[in-house]
Design a protein around this motif. Structure first.
Motif, PDB file in Angstrom:
ATOM      1  N   TYR A 162      38.848  42.357  41.706  1.00 19.57           N
ATOM      2  CA  TYR A 162      40.636  42.028  42.339  1.00 19.57           C
ATOM      3  C   TYR A 162      41.483  42.705  43.084  1.00 19.57           C
ATOM      4  O   TYR A 162      42.575  42.599  41.793  1.00 19.57           O
ATOM      5  N   PHE A 163      41.671  43.059  44.061  1.00 18.92           N
ATOM      6  CA  PHE A 163      42.506  44.132  44.510  1.00 18.92           C
ATOM      7  C   PHE A 163      44.058  44.003  46.033  1.00 18.92           C
ATOM      8  O   PHE A 163      44.192  43.531  46.772  1.00 18.92           O
ATOM      9  N   SER A 164      45.231  44.195  45.469  1.00 18.85           N
ATOM     10  CA  SER A 164      46.214  43.429  46.816  1.00 18.85           C
ATOM     11  C   SER A 164      46.161  45.695  47.028  1.00 18.85           C
ATOM     12  O   SER A 164      45.474  46.135  46.621  1.00 18.85           O
ATOM     13  N   SER A 165      47.402  45.930  47.733  1.00 19.32           N
ATOM     14  CA  SER A 165      47.580  46.737  47.911  1.00 19.32           C
ATOM     15  C   SER A 165      48.334  48.023  47.418  1.00 19.32           C
ATOM     16  O   SER A 165      47.751  49.050  47.497  1.00 19.32           O
ATOM     17  N   ASP A 166      48.442  48.120  45.583  1.00 22.94           N
ATOM     18  CA  ASP A 166      48.983  48.415  44.773  1.00 22.94           C
ATOM     19  C   ASP A 166      48.423  47.915  43.558  1.00 22.94           C
ATOM     20  O   ASP A 166      48.999  48.851  42.311  1.00 22.94           O
ATOM     21  N   GLN A 167      47.886  47.166  43.657  1.00 20.94           N
ATOM     22  CA  GLN A 167      47.566  46.275  41.711  1.00 20.94           C
ATOM     23  C   GLN A 167      46.097  45.789  41.858  1.00 20.94           C
ATOM     24  O   GLN A 167      45.552  45.457  42.596  1.00 20.94           O
ATOM     25  N   ALA A 168      45.430  45.963  41.021  1.00 17.99           N
ATOM     26  CA  ALA A 168      44.266  45.591  40.517  1.00 17.99           C
ATOM     27  C   ALA A 168      44.327  44.563  39.192  1.00 17.99           C
ATOM     28  O   ALA A 168      44.817  45.568  38.243  1.00 17.99           O
ATOM     29  N   TRP A 169      42.852  43.775  39.111  1.00 21.16           N
ATOM     30  CA  TRP A 169      43.247  43.121  37.994  1.00 21.16           C
ATOM     31  C   TRP A 169      42.095  42.945  38.005  1.00 21.16           C
ATOM     32  O   TRP A 169      40.826  43.104  38.638  1.00 21.16           O
ATOM     33  N   THR A 184      45.535  53.518  38.685  1.00 19.64           N
ATOM     34  CA  THR A 184      44.401  54.446  37.692  1.00 19.64           C
ATOM     35  C   THR A 184      43.128  53.248  37.082  1.00 19.64           C
ATOM     36  O   THR A 184      42.673  54.107  36.207  1.00 19.64           O
ATOM     37  N   LEU A 185      43.158  52.298  37.303  1.00 23.40           N
ATOM     38  CA  LEU A 185      41.122  51.626  37.286  1.00 23.40           C
ATOM     39  C   LEU A 185      40.513  52.819  38.532  1.00 23.40           C
ATOM     40  O   LEU A 185      39.443  52.584  37.747  1.00 23.40           O
ATOM     41  N   GLU A 186      40.670  53.300  39.261  1.00 27.52           N
ATOM     42  CA  GLU A 186      40.200  54.561  39.911  1.00 27.52           C
ATOM     43  C   GLU A 186      39.777  55.350  39.018  1.00 27.52           C
ATOM     44  O   GLU A 186      38.105  56.166  39.276  1.00 27.52           O
ATOM     45  N   LEU A 187      40.328  56.796  37.845  1.00 30.20           N
ATOM     46  CA  LEU A 187      40.189  57.458  37.466  1.00 30.20           C
ATOM     47  C   LEU A 187      39.388  56.685  36.002  1.00 30.20           C
ATOM     48  O   LEU A 187      38.801  57.547  35.509  1.00 30.20           O
ATOM     49  N   ILE A 189      37.325  53.554  35.467  1.00 31.78           N
ATOM     50  CA  ILE A 189      36.866  52.013  36.029  1.00 31.78           C
ATOM     51  C   ILE A 189      35.002  52.477  35.129  1.00 31.78           C
ATOM     52  O   ILE A 189      34.472  51.960  34.614  1.00 31.78           O
ATOM     53  N   VAL A 190      34.800  53.844  35.663  1.00 28.79           N
ATOM     54  CA  VAL A 190      33.328  53.390  35.430  1.00 28.79           C
ATOM     55  C   VAL A 190      32.605  54.182  33.798  1.00 28.79           C
ATOM     56  O   VAL A 190      31.638  52.899  33.122  1.00 28.79           O
ATOM     57  N   ASP A 191      33.539  54.906  32.905  1.00 30.61           N
ATOM     58  CA  ASP A 191      33.886  54.870  31.710  1.00 30.61           C
ATOM     59  C   ASP A 191      33.873  53.535  31.406  1.00 30.61           C
ATOM     60  O   ASP A 191      32.984  53.413  29.576  1.00 30.61           O
ATOM     61  N   TRP A 192      35.046  52.463  31.694  1.00 32.27           N
ATOM     62  CA  TRP A 192      35.310  51.964  31.170  1.00 32.27           C
ATOM     63  C   TRP A 192      34.624  50.641  31.000  1.00 32.27           C
ATOM     64  O   TRP A 192      34.358  50.155  29.902  1.00 32.27           O
ATOM     65  N   LEU A 193      33.017  50.528  31.671  1.00 35.05           N
ATOM     66  CA  LEU A 193      32.461  49.179  31.994  1.00 35.05           C
ATOM     67  C   LEU A 193      30.956  49.885  30.776  1.00 35.05           C
ATOM     68  O   LEU A 193      31.108  49.053  30.510  1.00 35.05           O
ATOM     69  N   LYS A 194      31.504  51.586  31.173  1.00 35.69           N
ATOM     70  CA  LYS A 194      29.734  51.862  30.725  1.00 35.69           C
ATOM     71  C   LYS A 194      30.195  51.238  29.148  1.00 35.69           C
ATOM     72  O   LYS A 194      29.665  50.539  28.250  1.00 35.69           O
ATOM     73  N   GLU A 195      31.544  51.312  28.342  1.00 33.83           N
ATOM     74  CA  GLU A 195      32.332  51.132  26.907  1.00 33.83           C
ATOM     75  C   GLU A 195      31.740  49.574  27.224  1.00 33.83           C
ATOM     76  O   GLU A 195      31.929  49.023  25.417  1.00 33.83           O
ATOM     77  N   ALA A 196      32.594  48.940  27.158  1.00 35.20           N
ATOM     78  CA  ALA A 196      32.296  47.241  27.618  1.00 35.20           C
ATOM     79  C   ALA A 196      30.901  46.932  27.242  1.00 35.20           C
ATOM     80  O   ALA A 196      31.163  45.779  26.837  1.00 35.20           O
ATOM     81  N   SER A 197      29.510  47.645  28.039  1.00 38.46           N
ATOM     82  CA  SER A 197      28.306  47.230  27.826  1.00 38.46           C
ATOM     83  C   SER A 197      28.027  45.856  27.641  1.00 38.46           C
ATOM     84  O   SER A 197      27.933  44.302  27.373  1.00 38.46           O
ATOM     85  N   LEU A 198      29.089  45.126  29.130  1.00 43.86           N
ATOM     86  CA  LEU A 198      28.573  43.618  28.892  1.00 43.86           C
ATOM     87  C   LEU A 198      27.273  42.953  30.077  1.00 43.86           C
ATOM     88  O   LEU A 198      27.083  44.182  31.337  1.00 43.86           O
TER      89      LEU A 198
END
Length: 444
Positions: A162-169, A184-187, A189-198
């Motif tokens: 979920y994205f607001s103007s300056d914050q993401a959940w 921060t999430l933009e930097l 996101i890809v590595d984070w989701l790979k590590e989560a392995s959902l």
């Protein structure tokens, strides 16, 4: 329904003062009155609330949303026993994962029913006290204080961003919702989701659903960048514009889920006004309960004679069983001949069976005999009965002298013992007249 003032503290807030600017919404109890919204310094908000409610007779509930910069979250697996004793168990369940001293933290939790998970929120006592002090100074007494992340919907079938103007959940299955800055999430996101392995039940990567909650503001560039990154990495991405501001989105979620979200006003911070409201609400029920209790006592008194007779019959039967094993106990013999209840059969049996060096609360032989008796009672075999027994405490061996109308009944008893997990064997068996007598050895 009462009116409601919902206050949202800005993101990145680590402290609060009278001059903190907040987003707020006032929702009237009257359905035909549209919500009022604005951004205001806290010190001025109470005056606005007075203007909004001065012509209304109903009270106004105050709800405060806290950002993740003030509250930390985690999910832990719990057992039913831990849930029953949660007040004592909770600090020990989360202590290892907290950098702060657990005594400095206020903990609140909510159970995810049917999943065996507990969502725990932690805020320092100093922050909680400062927050309540400032709110009271500006004549605002909160009824609920809710961490924002508790209001973000999550799904077991997808990853939701979920994205607001300056914050993401970010909401992922089986994990607490996290809140970060969009850049921060933009930097990560890809590595984070790979590590989560959902993955789903078929072993495939979960779909990613991206929601824009910026309202009339332009879509944040981070949302478009993250969507493109994920598609290039092979993720299935769905973009949806909810056409609503983040504050209104959180309020809508609170209104639909208020009964199940976590509230930080618990324990030492539980509002006194809510205690009085709950007490007044329960008074009629307590009176009714008292009347039912009095009626119950009367019925029990009237039936005392009948119950006393049944208790006497039960004692006589217990004494007969006891004397079948210990026929030389003269005290029980005299009591059974004169009146019931003169001797406590259970205590008498425990004192005879207890090993000399055992404590008062450990009776392994009594427990063993109880289990064996339950096995005999469940067989419904004619004539199956215990004649006597011998217990060797050192070797842990129980030898039972049994009798039955047929050898098949004895074999069935032996099989049932083994099914119950006992190490049992038949040491000998003899047919005497019309019955079978056997010696069964059970080793603990």
């Amino acid at each position: 329904m009462e009116s409601c003032l919902l206050i949202r503290l800005p993101d990145q807030t680590v402290g609060i003062s009278e001059n903190t600017e907040v987003s707020w919404r006032y929702i009237s109890a009257e359905d035909d009155v549209p919500p009022v919204k604005g951004n205001e310094l806290l010190v001025h908000l109470s005056g606005h609330l007075s203007e909004l409610t001065k012509t209304k007779k109903e009270g106004c509930k105050v709800v405060v949303f806290l950002p993740d910069t003030m509250v930390s979250h985690q999910q832990i697996s719990v057992t039913k026993s831990q849930i029953r004793h949660l007040d004592r168990a909770l600090p020990y369940l989360v202590e290892e994962d907290k950098a702060d001293d657990i005594a400095d933290l206020h903990l609140a939790s909510v159970e995810q029913y049917g999943e065996g998970l507990l969502t725990v929120a932690a805020i320092t006592h100093s922050q909680m006290r400062d927050l309540l002090e400032v709110l009271h100074d500006v004549d605002l007494s909160p009824d609920h204080i809710v961490p924002e992340s508790q209001l973000i919907p999550s799904s077991n079938e997808s990853i939701s961003l979920y994205f607001s103007s300056d914050q993401a959940w970010a909401a992922m299955p089986g994990r607490p919702v996290i809140s970060v800055g969009c850049e921060t999430l933009e930097l990560v996101i890809v590595d984070w989701l790979k590590e989560a392995s959902l993955r789903n039940e078929e072993g495939e990567s979960l779909a990613i659903k991206i929601y824009n909650v910026s309202g009339d503001l332009p879509v944040t560039p981070s949302l478009l960048s993250i969507s493109a990154q994920l598609e290039q990495a092979g993720w299935s991405v769905q973009n949806t514009d909810l056409e609503i501001e983040a504050t209104d989105f959180l309020i809508g979620s609170y209104k639909s889920r208020s009964a199940e979200v976590l509230d930080l006003l618990t324990g030492p911070y539980f509002p006194e006004g809510r205690k009085r409201t709950l007490a007044s609400r329960w008074k009629p029920y307590l009176l009714m309960l008292f009347l039912v209790y009095v009626a119950h006592i009367g019925i029990m008194s009237l039936g005392g004679f009948v119950y006393g007779t049944k208790a006497g019959d039960f004692w006589q039967k217990s004494a007969a069983y006891y004397l079948g094993v210990f026929p030389n106990d003269k005290q029980v013999v005299r009591a059974s001949e004169s009146s019931w209840g003169g001797v406590n059969i259970r205590s008498r049996l425990e004192s005879r069976l207890k090993a000399p060096d055992q404590g008062a609360d450990t009776l392994p032989l009594v427990e063993l005999l109880h289990q064996v008796s339950s096995t005999i009672g469940g067989l419904s075999e004619p004539g199956l009965k215990t004649i006597g027994f011998d217990y060797n405490r050192v070797s842990g061996r129980l030898t039972m002298e049994m009798r039955s109308d047929a050898l098949a009944g004895m074999n069935k008893f032996l099989s049932s013992l083994k099914e119950e997990g006992f190490n049992a064997r038949m040491e000998s068996a003899d047919k005497i007249e019309e019955e079978v007598r056997a010696r069964v050895v059970i080793t603990i």
